[in-house]
Design a protein around this motif. Sequence first.
Motif, PDB file in Angstrom:
ATOM      1  N   GLY A  50      61.035  72.451  61.878  1.00 47.87           N
ATOM      2  CA  GLY A  50      60.236  71.306  62.313  1.00 47.87           C
ATOM      3  C   GLY A  50      59.394  71.542  63.557  1.00 47.87           C
ATOM      4  N   LEU A  51      59.565  72.700  64.213  1.00 47.08           N
ATOM      5  CA  LEU A  51      58.774  72.960  65.428  1.00 47.08           C
ATOM      6  C   LEU A  51      57.688  73.995  65.142  1.00 47.08           C
ATOM      7  CD1 LEU A  51      61.535  73.263  68.196  1.00 47.08           C
ATOM      8  CD2 LEU A  51      59.992  71.328  67.764  1.00 47.08           C
ATOM      9  N   ASN A  52      56.528  73.799  65.726  1.00 46.67           N
ATOM     10  CA  ASN A  52      55.418  74.738  65.539  1.00 46.67           C
ATOM     11  C   ASN A  52      55.857  76.162  65.916  1.00 46.67           C
ATOM     12  OD1 ASN A  52      53.035  76.363  66.581  1.00 46.67           O
ATOM     13  ND2 ASN A  52      52.023  74.668  65.540  1.00 46.67           N
ATOM     14  N   ALA A  53      55.743  77.076  64.952  1.00 44.35           N
ATOM     15  CA  ALA A  53      56.272  78.431  65.169  1.00 44.35           C
ATOM     16  C   ALA A  53      55.481  79.174  66.241  1.00 44.35           C
ATOM     17  CB  ALA A  53      56.267  79.207  63.856  1.00 44.35           C
ATOM     18  N   GLY A  54      54.167  79.000  66.268  1.00 46.15           N
ATOM     19  CA  GLY A  54      53.336  79.704  67.239  1.00 46.15           C
ATOM     20  C   GLY A  54      53.729  79.358  68.669  1.00 46.15           C
ATOM     21  N   THR A  55      54.144  78.121  68.889  1.00 39.90           N
ATOM     22  CA  THR A  55      54.493  77.667  70.234  1.00 39.90           C
ATOM     23  C   THR A  55      55.957  77.928  70.577  1.00 39.90           C
ATOM     24  OG1 THR A  55      52.962  75.865  69.781  1.00 39.90           O
ATOM     25  CG2 THR A  55      54.259  75.686  71.800  1.00 39.90           C
ATOM     26  N   TYR A  56      56.848  77.724  69.595  1.00 41.42           N
ATOM     27  CA  TYR A  56      58.277  77.692  69.933  1.00 41.42           C
ATOM     28  C   TYR A  56      59.113  78.860  69.414  1.00 41.42           C
ATOM     29  CZ  TYR A  56      57.393  72.911  71.408  1.00 41.42           C
ATOM     30  OH  TYR A  56      56.909  71.806  72.041  1.00 41.42           O
ATOM     31  N   ALA A  57      58.629  79.618  68.423  1.00 44.05           N
ATOM     32  CA  ALA A  57      59.496  80.632  67.825  1.00 44.05           C
ATOM     33  C   ALA A  57      59.748  81.789  68.793  1.00 44.05           C
ATOM     34  CB  ALA A  57      58.857  81.161  66.537  1.00 44.05           C
ATOM     35  N   SER A  58      60.916  82.418  68.663  1.00 38.37           N
ATOM     36  CA  SER A  58      61.184  83.651  69.408  1.00 38.37           C
ATOM     37  C   SER A  58      60.380  84.770  68.754  1.00 38.37           C
ATOM     38  CB  SER A  58      62.682  83.984  69.365  1.00 38.37           C
ATOM     39  OG  SER A  58      63.021  84.495  68.084  1.00 38.37           O
ATOM     40  N   ARG A  59      60.263  85.919  69.443  1.00 44.15           N
ATOM     41  CA  ARG A  59      59.502  87.037  68.859  1.00 44.15           C
ATOM     42  C   ARG A  59      60.044  87.400  67.474  1.00 44.15           C
ATOM     43  NH1 ARG A  59      54.637  88.040  70.091  1.00 44.15           N
ATOM     44  NH2 ARG A  59      54.879  89.957  68.890  1.00 44.15           N
ATOM     45  N   GLY A  60      61.361  87.537  67.403  1.00 44.22           N
ATOM     46  CA  GLY A  60      61.986  87.947  66.142  1.00 44.22           C
ATOM     47  C   GLY A  60      61.808  86.899  65.051  1.00 44.22           C
ATOM     48  N   GLU A  61      61.922  85.628  65.428  1.00 40.40           N
ATOM     49  CA  GLU A  61      61.723  84.557  64.438  1.00 40.40           C
ATOM     50  C   GLU A  61      60.285  84.572  63.927  1.00 40.40           C
ATOM     51  OE1 GLU A  61      64.849  81.040  65.898  1.00 40.40           O
ATOM     52  OE2 GLU A  61      62.842  81.142  66.786  1.00 40.40           O
ATOM     53  N   GLY A  62      59.356  84.821  64.855  1.00 39.17           N
ATOM     54  CA  GLY A  62      57.941  84.870  64.478  1.00 39.17           C
ATOM     55  C   GLY A  62      57.660  86.037  63.548  1.00 39.17           C
ATOM     56  N   ARG A  63      58.241  87.188  63.882  1.00 36.45           N
ATOM     57  CA  ARG A  63      58.046  88.374  63.039  1.00 36.45           C
ATOM     58  C   ARG A  63      58.636  88.120  61.659  1.00 36.45           C
ATOM     59  NH1 ARG A  63      56.902  92.950  60.911  1.00 36.45           N
ATOM     60  NH2 ARG A  63      58.046  94.877  61.256  1.00 36.45           N
TER      61      ARG A  63
END
Length: 357
Positions: free
Chosen positions: A259-272
């Motif tokens: 539910g949270l914007n990935a670009g703003t809130y994700a960790s590096r690993g979560e984003g990858r």
Amino acid sequence: MAPVRLSKLSTLNYRNLAPDTLEFPAGVTGVWGENGAGKTNLLEAAYLALTGRTEAGRLEELVLAGQAEAYVRADVLEGGSLSVQEVGIGRGRRQLKVDGVRTRTGDLPRGSAVLIRPEDSELVFGSPSQRRAYLDSLLGRLSARYAEQLSRYERTVSQRNAALREGQDWALDVWDAPLVTLGRDIMEFRARALVRLEELARHANAELGSRKALDIRLLESTDPASYAQTLHARRAEELARGVTLTGPHRDDLELTLGGLNAGTYASRGEGRTAALSLRYAELQLLSERFGEPPVLLIDDWTAELDPQRRQFLLDLAASVPQAIVTGTEQPPGAQLALQAAAGRFTPQPQRQEEMPA
Ligand SMILES: Nc1ncnc2c1ncn2[C@@H]1O[C@H](COP(=O)(O)OP(=O)(O)OP(=O)(O)O)[C@@H](O)[C@H]1O
Ligand SMILES: [Mg+2]
């Protein structure tokens, strides 16, 4: 249809790669070596030769410093038939040939390769234009009509922008009609394709061990049905700024994790991981569309990834007819291992798989 397979790759003056012809078997080829050896360059060259496409910022970057032109060639096997695809790069241009005949990127096989790279994290953390480029490039390969409509739409936007800059209010009426027709088509195609894309990416994100559900949504600058009205309502603002402010060229792909914007809130690993899920969706959509999996090119299989995610990449590589996997560590289970050093690639004897005690 038989799967496309890269049987040989030749390069000349391509970045730091030594002029050479490398042979690739079916199955997984592992390429390993120290930083700066040329592993990424090799995958990039293979992607360019297979697809005619590159994600490099400027074509000049691809040419060995001090040289004027670079050349890559793929010998491509499809079933029993062999074709030769050549790409020449020089002075900001690329020239493509298939079996000696000049051709355009759009006429090359559209489902022949997928490239997965650590830089894909930019799809999550980067700008809307990077996500749009991902979507447009993928949809353009799934549908030649989409690619055609998109390029006509983009030409219309730039002609309309020129009219806006010159304050030609009357000319805008001329451009608005095709803009709306093409723009709506593009928005509708994107919305339809996104259903399956989201399903596949969500599946991969969960398989990759993410505890947060991935959602993908189009953030549109206008509702397709009211596109014409929106243009009309914003005309004064557009004339003042000299650019077309609404339409699919302004839209974003919103990625959320839990539910949270990935670009703003994700960790590096979560984003990858989310970016990897988008590439997984690309691989599956192309496989579904063309009936055969593309050649899978995986750059840096260990980068920023924990053991579960590395295993996912290795399993994915093993699941397709042909994959090339690079890293600073040798990927286990490869049919061929190439050791990279200073732009050269040397076949290595296979490591014996460890026997259970
Ligand atoms: N146009 C060019 N001309 C000459 N050298 C170049 C050119 N473009 C890139 N290089 C060099 O190619 C080398 C290899 O780059 P590459 O990204 O392929 O390395 P790599 O093996 O993937 O390393 P890493 O493990 O760090 O990712 C770099 O040292 C880079 O400076
Ligand atoms: Mg690299």
